[in-house]
Design an enzyme around this catalytic site. Structure first.
Site: not given
Ligand code: MRU
Length: 351
Positions: A52, A94, A199, A240, A251
């Site tokens: 996240g 990441r 997730q 993100d 995501k």
């Molecule tokens: O791969 P992840 O689980 O880190 O992806 C997370 C997301 O896409 C969330 O929607 C995004 O980071 C916002 S978290 C408040």
């Protein structure tokens, strides 16, 4: 009737280590693990033990600050040199969530005003703790603002986990649901499971249950049918990275929901803090999309579900074009089209 909130949190700073909720193991095992070395922080981020966008940024900030506190160097020059190398190392963990680099840059700024190694160590740690506190306040404001747009909506769909455990507390897209509980507003949430690493199923369903929110799990391919049959009134997702024109990376599967929303005439909201905006990326084409390993698709919980050697494409994020977004809910208010202008006016140049 107001309720006492039981929102799970995922990060806890102790004097010399960070305790994180191991999100890899949820929902079967609720386990907290200690991070102490820079390699452990890097590993926790890359293997999604912590994930996240805001939570990644906070974890990296603590990791860099904690590691810097252990540098055994004599001069500030040597200190900064080592700091820069470790900053680069964590920043590469990441690529899509811009909050990571944003948080590390905030730490780097601290070094502009220090005159000794000891002062640098103390101030870096304070900066990480301050970022953590700021994020909680910001998420709460996003929740309040989210409630103001969702007030006449009850049936809402989301994807992935943009919740409390993806941030310091409350989350972004899930914040209105948590705060809604507190204020006596009941939502009915449809959570897309979010393949490949689930997730939505493992984290959002768990988190909303913990908080007492009415949540129903669906597979991603059920989204269109559910929108039509269950009368979904709004979709809210996290982000993100948001470009200067409003194009939003989130995501994988998010842009699919935005296209369905257009078809069914359902409002599509993005909820994100200003730290998720990257005004140096002019549009979605400038956003780096992380590709993850093939096993996330070819296996489920260690069991192989695809033929050996099949070609695999595993982008972790997609970009929702700004023209499919109804509004972007931030701590500073709700931004509406034209996003190029509303983003410039409200977010402006990032610190
Ligand atoms: O791969 P992840 O689980 O880190 O992806 C997370 C997301 O896409 C969330 O929607 C995004 O980071 C916002 S978290 C408040």
């Amino acid at each position: 009737m107001t309720q006492t909130l039981t929102v799970p949190t995922s990060l806890e700073w102790h004097e010399d280590y960070l305790l994180i909720l191991n999100q890899q193991k949820l929902p079967n095992i609720v386990e907290y693990i200690k991070l102490t070395s820079i390699e452990e922080y890097y590993d926790a981020i890359i293997t999604l033990k912590v994930r996240g966008a805001p939570a990644i940024g906070l974890t990296a900030a603590y990791g860099l600050a904690q590691s810097a506190c252990q540098y055994e160097v004599k001069t500030l020059e040597e200190f900064i040199d080592l700091f820069q190398r470790e900053k680069k190392y964590l920043a590469a963990s990441r690529p899509t969530a811009v909050n990571l680099v944003w948080a590390l840059n905030r730490l780097e700024k601290v070094l502009e005003k220090v005159s000794s190694v000891n002062e640098a160590k103390t101030n870096l740690l304070h900066a990480a703790i301050q970022l953590h506190a700021e994020d909680e306040a910001v998420c709460r404001l996003i929740g309040e603002n989210g409630l103001s747009v969702l007030k006449d909506k009850q049936i809402v769909m989301t994807i992935c986990n943009a919740g409390s455990i993806a941030t310091s507390k409350y989350g972004t897209a899930l914040a209105p649901f948590h705060l809604g509980r507190e204020k006596g507003k009941a939502f009915q949430v449809y959570a897309c499971e979010t393949r490949p690493v689930l997730q939505g199923a493992r984290l959002t369903a768990w988190e909303l249950q913990q908080s007492g929110v009415d949540v129903t799990l669906i597979t991603d391919s059920m989204a269109a049918h559910t929108m039509k049959e269950k009368g979904v009134e709004a979709v809210i997702v996290g982000a993100d990275r948001i470009s200067a024109n409003g194009d939003t990376a989130n995501k994988i599967g998010t842009s699919m929901l935005s296209i369905l929303c257009k078809h069914f005439n359902i409002p599509f909201y993005v909820a994100a803090p200003s730290s998720t905006f990257d005004l140096s990326s002019l549009d979605g084409n400038d956003i780096p999309i992380e590709e993850r390993n093939r096993e996330e698709i070819t296996t489920i919980d260690g069991t192989v579900i695809a033929p050996e050697n099949v070609h695999v494409y595993n982008p972790a994020f997609d970009v929702t074009p700004h023209e499919l977004i109804t509004g972007i809910i931030t701590e500073k208010g709700i931004l509406y089209p034209r996003f190029e202008e509303s983003i410039q006016q409200n977010i402006g140049i990032k610190q």
